[in-house]
Design a protein around this motif. Sequence first.
Motif, PDB file in Angstrom:
ATOM      1  N   HIS A  98       0.834  -1.213   0.000  1.00 26.55           N
ATOM      2  CA  HIS A  98       0.000   0.000   0.000  1.00 26.55           C
ATOM      3  C   HIS A  98       0.864   1.257   0.000  1.00 26.55           C
ATOM      4  N   PHE A  99       1.933   1.239   0.791  1.00 33.64           N
ATOM      5  CA  PHE A  99       2.798   2.419   0.882  1.00 33.64           C
ATOM      6  C   PHE A  99       3.859   2.463  -0.218  1.00 33.64           C
ATOM      7  N   ARG A 100       4.037   1.354  -0.941  1.00 32.78           N
ATOM      8  CA  ARG A 100       5.059   1.305  -1.992  1.00 32.78           C
ATOM      9  C   ARG A 100       4.461   1.404  -3.392  1.00 32.78           C
ATOM     10  N   GLY A 101       3.227   1.865  -3.499  1.00 35.30           N
ATOM     11  CA  GLY A 101       2.637   2.011  -4.827  1.00 35.30           C
ATOM     12  C   GLY A 101       1.147   1.773  -4.861  1.00 35.30           C
TER      13      GLY A 101
ATOM     14  N   TYR B  93       9.658  -9.900 -14.443  1.00 34.23           N
ATOM     15  CA  TYR B  93       9.631  -8.610 -15.130  1.00 34.23           C
ATOM     16  C   TYR B  93       8.262  -8.322 -15.745  1.00 34.23           C
ATOM     17  N   ARG B  94       7.372  -9.319 -15.774  1.00 35.23           N
ATOM     18  CA  ARG B  94       6.039  -9.121 -16.335  1.00 35.23           C
ATOM     19  C   ARG B  94       4.992  -8.846 -15.250  1.00 35.23           C
ATOM     20  N   GLU B  95       5.334  -9.065 -13.996  1.00 35.68           N
ATOM     21  CA  GLU B  95       4.395  -8.933 -12.896  1.00 35.68           C
ATOM     22  C   GLU B  95       4.918  -7.915 -11.878  1.00 35.68           C
ATOM     23  N   PRO B  96       4.022  -7.157 -11.200  1.00 34.95           N
ATOM     24  CA  PRO B  96       4.466  -6.226 -10.163  1.00 34.95           C
ATOM     25  C   PRO B  96       5.189  -6.974  -9.033  1.00 34.95           C
ATOM     26  N   LEU B  97       6.215  -6.327  -8.470  1.00 31.91           N
ATOM     27  CA  LEU B  97       7.022  -6.956  -7.427  1.00 31.91           C
ATOM     28  C   LEU B  97       6.158  -7.433  -6.263  1.00 31.91           C
ATOM     29  N   TRP B  98       5.278  -6.541  -5.781  1.00 31.73           N
ATOM     30  CA  TRP B  98       4.534  -6.893  -4.574  1.00 31.73           C
ATOM     31  C   TRP B  98       3.463  -7.933  -4.843  1.00 31.73           C
TER      32      TRP B  98
END
Length: 291
Positions: free
Chosen positions: A54-57, A171-176
């Motif tokens: 939530h706080f990282r994007g 690289y195709r999916e969000p990190l979180w």
Amino acid sequence: MPTTLLGIGYMCLGVLCLALGDALSKWLGQSYAIIQIIFFRTLVSVPLVALIAHFRGGLGTLKTRRPWLHVWRGLFATGSMLCFIFGLTLLPLAEATAIAFAAPLFVTLLSLPLLNERVAPLPLMAALVGFGGVLIVVRPGGESFQWGALSLLGAALCYALLMLSARRYGYREPLWAMVFYVVLVPLLVSATLLPGVWQTPQAIHWLAFAGAGILGVGSMLFITLACRIAPAALVAPFDYTAMVWAVLLGWWFWNEAPDLWVYVGSLVIIASGSLIALHERRVAIKARPTT
């Protein structure tokens, strides 16, 4: 402070959190079912990861177009947790940690058949030598070679499959999203199986369950930060500081004293893994644009 030193510091701190969480899981495993340990660890981890996302994007970073990918990754994570904690309950902490170091070696050997990546001769030979170190630790035919050792090798294999899937799709999916579903799926699996093994924890054990979950998220956060601010191949060898903590924690809490062969095998595994990381770093440097 230079970012490389800060990255190394984050990596060491993340490994310390991981070692402390493993020690708590080993302790809890003497009184509770593995499913219950996984349930509480992930029950703490899921909301913490969501809060960090939530706080990282924003929570939008948890959206995915590949739900089945995350289901499979979550099942690999579940298998790794099950096998690792089971192994922890049967073997000394240092010996269990040494066997678990086989995960990067599995990654190297499986990169060709699963990712179609060419593996250079040097890391390939290093991985094979590293597995020789694993054999020194477990000593097939000896007293140490038991279900615990096989279970820990299974944990290392599941973890390697988790890492390979991250390499292919990260690289195709969000990190979180990659992080969140890896803890959500084990939570759902363990919650389904929990009624059959439930034991009401004692007061001190409630704290241990919560602590294991918090330490798990802390290790993930610090290791992620380390790889973001410093080259992954540079900080990766510091993952082996886990062996130092495993020896100290095992001696302190369970009076465990690894024999000479555990140390010899661990040194072989660590040297092999470090050589692979050094090779990857050299390849990454050569691949950088020269302009």
